[in-house]
Design an enzyme around this catalytic site. Structure first.
Site, PDB file in Angstrom:
ATOM      1  N   GLU A   3      36.590  40.135  28.932  1.00  0.00           N
ATOM      2  CA  GLU A   3      37.589  39.662  29.894  1.00  0.00           C
ATOM      3  C   GLU A   3      38.723  40.670  29.940  1.00  0.00           C
ATOM      4  O   GLU A   3      39.295  41.007  28.912  1.00  0.00           O
ATOM      5  CB  GLU A   3      38.118  38.300  29.467  1.00  0.00           C
ATOM      6  CG  GLU A   3      39.284  37.816  30.299  1.00  0.00           C
ATOM      7  CD  GLU A   3      39.987  36.610  29.681  1.00  0.00           C
ATOM      8  OE1 GLU A   3      41.120  36.335  30.122  1.00  0.00           O
ATOM      9  OE2 GLU A   3      39.438  35.971  28.773  1.00  0.00           O
ATOM     10  N   THR A  31      43.431  35.895  33.599  1.00  0.00           N
ATOM     11  CA  THR A  31      44.774  35.601  34.089  1.00  0.00           C
ATOM     12  C   THR A  31      44.809  35.635  35.617  1.00  0.00           C
ATOM     13  O   THR A  31      45.738  36.136  36.231  1.00  0.00           O
ATOM     14  CB  THR A  31      45.821  36.559  33.482  1.00  0.00           C
ATOM     15  OG1 THR A  31      45.519  36.787  32.110  1.00  0.00           O
ATOM     16  CG2 THR A  31      47.215  35.958  33.549  1.00  0.00           C
ATOM     17  N   LYS A  91      38.429  26.956  28.919  1.00  0.00           N
ATOM     18  CA  LYS A  91      39.196  27.731  27.943  1.00  0.00           C
ATOM     19  C   LYS A  91      40.331  26.862  27.409  1.00  0.00           C
ATOM     20  O   LYS A  91      41.124  26.335  28.192  1.00  0.00           O
ATOM     21  CB  LYS A  91      39.767  28.987  28.614  1.00  0.00           C
ATOM     22  CG  LYS A  91      40.617  29.831  27.705  1.00  0.00           C
ATOM     23  CD  LYS A  91      41.121  31.062  28.443  1.00  0.00           C
ATOM     24  CE  LYS A  91      41.948  31.925  27.522  1.00  0.00           C
ATOM     25  NZ  LYS A  91      42.360  33.173  28.147  1.00  0.00           N
TER      26      LYS A  91
END
Length: 109
Positions: A3, A31, A91
């Site tokens: 990521e 993000t 998450k």
């Protein structure tokens, strides 16, 4: 999988470099906060999206583009909402919050 956070916006070259170096391995964008960002990172080659929260527009755009989305969740309500949208990878966010315990017993799968 790797990521690569894309905040701030000038981090997009890092995502592109990671994708180019990945040699077929999965690289995703982290993000991600808006539908526009989803479209941009998918166009660059991101194979999955990670968001710090359960943002409707991010989930919807990722689904439209056929890219898995992993939203950040912290409460039972957020977990249930994500599951109701068909999301199965979540998450725990923020994982470093003092006293944070993922509320998994009601959600065994």
């Amino acid at each position: 999988p790797v990521e690569v956070p894309v905040q701030p916006g000038d981090a997009l070259p890092a995502l592109s470099a990671a994708i180019a170096a990945a040699e077929g391995r999965e690289v995703g964008a982290g993000t991600v906060l808006t539908a526009e960002q989803v479209a941009t990172v998918v166009q660059l080659g991101a194979r999955f999206i990670v968001s710090p929260g359960l943002h409707d527009e991010v989930v919807t755009e990722a689904a439209r583009l056929g890219v898995p989305c992993l939203p950040g969740v912290a409460t039972s309500t957020e977990i249930a909402s994500a599951l109701s949208r068909g999301l199965r990878w979540l998450k725990a966010f923020p994982a470093a919050r003092p006293g944070f315990v993922l509320n998994s017993p009601p959600f065994p799968t």
